[in-house]
Design an enzyme around this catalytic site. Structure first.
Site, PDB file in Angstrom:
ATOM      1  N   ASP A   1      11.465  40.602  19.632  1.00 15.09           N
ATOM      2  CA  ASP A   1      12.558  39.995  20.400  1.00 15.09           C
ATOM      3  C   ASP A   1      13.884  40.726  20.203  1.00 15.09           C
ATOM      4  O   ASP A   1      14.034  41.555  19.308  1.00 15.09           O
ATOM      5  CB  ASP A   1      12.754  38.548  19.953  1.00 15.09           C
ATOM      6  CG  ASP A   1      13.389  38.468  18.568  1.00 15.09           C
ATOM      7  OD1 ASP A   1      12.923  39.214  17.664  1.00 15.09           O
ATOM      8  OD2 ASP A   1      14.339  37.710  18.376  1.00 15.09           O
TER       9      ASP A   1
ATOM     10  N   THR B   1       9.910  45.373   4.150  1.00 13.87           N
ATOM     11  CA  THR B   1       9.124  44.142   4.335  1.00 13.87           C
ATOM     12  C   THR B   1       7.674  44.365   3.912  1.00 13.87           C
ATOM     13  O   THR B   1       7.112  43.591   3.129  1.00 13.87           O
ATOM     14  CB  THR B   1       9.168  43.686   5.813  1.00 13.87           C
ATOM     15  OG1 THR B   1      10.537  43.538   6.194  1.00 13.87           O
ATOM     16  CG2 THR B   1       8.434  42.375   6.019  1.00 13.87           C
TER      17      THR B   1
ATOM     18  N   GLU C   1       1.517  43.491  11.009  1.00 11.75           N
ATOM     19  CA  GLU C   1       2.968  43.496  11.265  1.00 11.75           C
ATOM     20  C   GLU C   1       3.228  43.940  12.699  1.00 11.75           C
ATOM     21  O   GLU C   1       2.470  44.741  13.255  1.00 11.75           O
ATOM     22  CB  GLU C   1       3.630  44.532  10.334  1.00 11.75           C
ATOM     23  CG  GLU C   1       4.342  43.974   9.134  1.00 11.75           C
ATOM     24  CD  GLU C   1       5.749  43.483   9.429  1.00 11.75           C
ATOM     25  OE1 GLU C   1       5.966  42.844  10.485  1.00 11.75           O
ATOM     26  OE2 GLU C   1       6.629  43.729   8.596  1.00 11.75           O
ATOM     27  N   ASP C   2       4.333  43.489  13.264  1.00 11.41           N
ATOM     28  CA  ASP C   2       4.747  43.977  14.576  1.00 11.41           C
ATOM     29  C   ASP C   2       5.272  45.411  14.465  1.00 11.41           C
ATOM     30  O   ASP C   2       4.821  46.311  15.152  1.00 11.41           O
ATOM     31  CB  ASP C   2       5.801  43.046  15.195  1.00 11.41           C
ATOM     32  CG  ASP C   2       6.983  42.741  14.264  1.00 11.41           C
ATOM     33  OD1 ASP C   2       6.984  43.183  13.093  1.00 11.41           O
ATOM     34  OD2 ASP C   2       7.919  42.044  14.716  1.00 11.41           O
TER      35      ASP C   2
ATOM     36  N   LYS D   1       8.667  53.035  13.004  1.00  5.11           N
ATOM     37  CA  LYS D   1       9.814  53.943  13.206  1.00  5.11           C
ATOM     38  C   LYS D   1       9.826  54.902  12.019  1.00  5.11           C
ATOM     39  O   LYS D   1      10.521  54.657  11.032  1.00  5.11           O
ATOM     40  CB  LYS D   1      11.114  53.144  13.240  1.00  5.11           C
ATOM     41  CG  LYS D   1      11.249  52.235  14.444  1.00  5.11           C
ATOM     42  CD  LYS D   1      12.591  51.512  14.409  1.00  5.11           C
ATOM     43  CE  LYS D   1      12.750  50.617  15.600  1.00  5.11           C
ATOM     44  NZ  LYS D   1      13.974  49.778  15.534  1.00  5.11           N
TER      45      LYS D   1
ATOM     46  N   ASP E   1       9.926  49.332   9.976  1.00  5.52           N
ATOM     47  CA  ASP E   1      11.187  50.036  10.205  1.00  5.52           C
ATOM     48  C   ASP E   1      11.545  50.779   8.908  1.00  5.52           C
ATOM     49  O   ASP E   1      11.073  51.889   8.665  1.00  5.52           O
ATOM     50  CB  ASP E   1      12.221  48.986  10.632  1.00  5.52           C
ATOM     51  CG  ASP E   1      13.576  49.553  10.973  1.00  5.52           C
ATOM     52  OD1 ASP E   1      13.723  50.784  10.984  1.00  5.52           O
ATOM     53  OD2 ASP E   1      14.500  48.767  11.240  1.00  5.52           O
TER      54      ASP E   1
HETATM   55  P1  5GP Z   1      11.639  46.697   7.656  1.00  5.54           P
HETATM   56  O1  5GP Z   1      11.609  45.811   6.472  1.00  5.54           O
HETATM   57  O2  5GP Z   1      10.460  47.620   7.787  1.00  5.54           O
HETATM   58  O3  5GP Z   1      12.947  47.451   7.758  1.00  5.54           O
HETATM   59  O4  5GP Z   1      11.733  45.747   8.890  1.00  5.54           O
HETATM   60  C1  5GP Z   1      10.674  45.208   9.555  1.00  5.54           C
HETATM   61  C2  5GP Z   1      11.168  44.088  10.433  1.00  5.54           C
HETATM   62  O5  5GP Z   1      12.404  44.446  11.104  1.00  5.54           O
HETATM   63  C3  5GP Z   1      10.194  43.839  11.542  1.00  5.54           C
HETATM   64  O6  5GP Z   1       9.173  42.936  11.151  1.00  5.54           O
HETATM   65  C4  5GP Z   1      11.096  43.268  12.626  1.00  5.54           C
HETATM   66  O7  5GP Z   1      11.288  41.895  12.417  1.00  5.54           O
HETATM   67  C5  5GP Z   1      12.425  43.948  12.422  1.00  5.54           C
HETATM   68  N1  5GP Z   1      12.634  45.086  13.343  1.00  5.54           N
HETATM   69  C6  5GP Z   1      12.842  46.386  13.006  1.00  5.54           C
HETATM   70  N2  5GP Z   1      13.008  47.159  14.109  1.00  5.54           N
HETATM   71  C7  5GP Z   1      12.903  46.321  15.168  1.00  5.54           C
HETATM   72  C8  5GP Z   1      12.987  46.522  16.594  1.00  5.54           C
HETATM   73  O8  5GP Z   1      13.189  47.615  17.137  1.00  5.54           O
HETATM   74  N3  5GP Z   1      12.835  45.399  17.374  1.00  5.54           N
HETATM   75  C9  5GP Z   1      12.612  44.166  16.840  1.00  5.54           C
HETATM   76  N4  5GP Z   1      12.484  43.153  17.693  1.00  5.54           N
HETATM   77  N5  5GP Z   1      12.521  43.946  15.508  1.00  5.54           N
HETATM   78  C10 5GP Z   1      12.669  45.008  14.674  1.00  5.54           C
END
Ligand code: 5GP
Length: 176
Positions: free
Chosen positions: A158, A106, A98-99, A130, A102
Site C-alpha cells: 500500500d 524486518t 514477505e511482500d 530492493k 527493503d
Molecule cells: P525492511 O525492514 O526490509 O526495510 O522493510 C520491509 C517492509 O518495509 C516491508 O514489509 C514493507 O512493509 C515496507 N516497504 C518497503 N518498501 C516498500 C515499498 O516500496 N512499498 C510498500 N508498500 N512497502 C514497502
C-alpha cells in the site's frame, strides 16, 4: 484519487512467477511433512494466498505482524512483533512469506526470532527485493522479482492504505 500508479510488473508476470515459486517450493518440500507458511501482515496477505493455493504439498498457514520504529519519516531499523503465530513451530519446516524486502531489518529480525523456537528449518520467500537498499544481509531463498528504489504498491502493498488490492505492482511517480 488521481491517476492510477504506473505498471512496473504486470498481473500476468506476477501470476507466472508465483506459479514458478510454488512449483519450486513444492519440489523442495516434497516428503518433508507439513510446511508452515508464515505471512507477514499486512502486505503479504495476497501473495501468500496466491502462493499457497498453487502449492502441491500439505501446508499450514500462519500470520504474524511487525511494526518498525520510526522517528519522523526515518526508520531506525528496530523491529517489534505486534502479533504472533497461533501454533508452535517446534520441529516444523517454516517458510516466512514477505511482500517486500527493503533494508532487510524486518526479515533479519523474524529469522532470528523464529529460529530461536527450534523449528526443523527456516527459509524465506519474498515477492519483491530492493537489493541495493540492503542494510542487513538476509538470504531470500525464494524471490519473485528484484526491483529498484521506487515505492511500489499493489498485490498487497500500500501507500497510506491505498492501492493495496491493485492486481499489478505499480509505482508512484511523485512528479505526477
Ligand atoms: P525492511 O525492514 O526490509 O526495510 O522493510 C520491509 C517492509 O518495509 C516491508 O514489509 C514493507 O512493509 C515496507 N516497504 C518497503 N518498501 C516498500 C515499498 O516500496 N512499498 C510498500 N508498500 N512497502 C514497502
Amino acid at each position: 484519487m488521481g491517476q492510477s500508479p504506473e505498471v512496473l510488473i504486470s498481473e500476468e508476470k506476477i501470476k507466472a512467477r508465483v506459479q514458478e515459486l510454488a512449483t519450486q517450493i513444492s519440489t523442495d518440500y516434497a516428503d518433508k511433512g507439513e510446511l508452515v507458511l508464515i505471512g507477514v501482515l499486512k502486505g503479504a496477505f495476497i501473495f501468500l494466498a496466491d502462493l499457497s493455493r498453487r502449492l502441491a504439498i500439505p501446508r499450514h498457514i500462519e500470520f504474524l505482524a511487525v511494526s518498525s520504529y520510526e522517528h519522523g519519516s526515518v526508520r531506525s531499523g528496530a523491529v517489534r512483533l505486534v502479533m504472533d503465530v497461533r501454533r508452535s513451530i517446534e520441529g516444523k519446516h517454516v517458510v516466512i512469506v514477505e511482500d517486500i524486502v527493503d533494508t532487510g531489518h524486518t526479515l533479519h529480525y523474524l529469522i532470528d526470532m523464529l529460529k530461536s523456537r527450534n523449528p526443523a528449518s527456516v527459509r524465506t520467500c519474498a515477492l519483491l527485493h530492493k537489493e541495493h537498499k540492503t542494510e542487513v544481509d538476509v538470504d531470500v531463498d525464494y524471490l519473485g522479482f528484484s526491483i529498484g528504489d521506487e515505492w511500489v504498491v499493489g498485490s498487497g502493498l500500500d501507500y497510506d492504505e491505498k492501492d493495496r488490492t491493485l492486481p499489478y505492482i505499480g509505482w508512484i511517480n511523485s512528479a505526477d
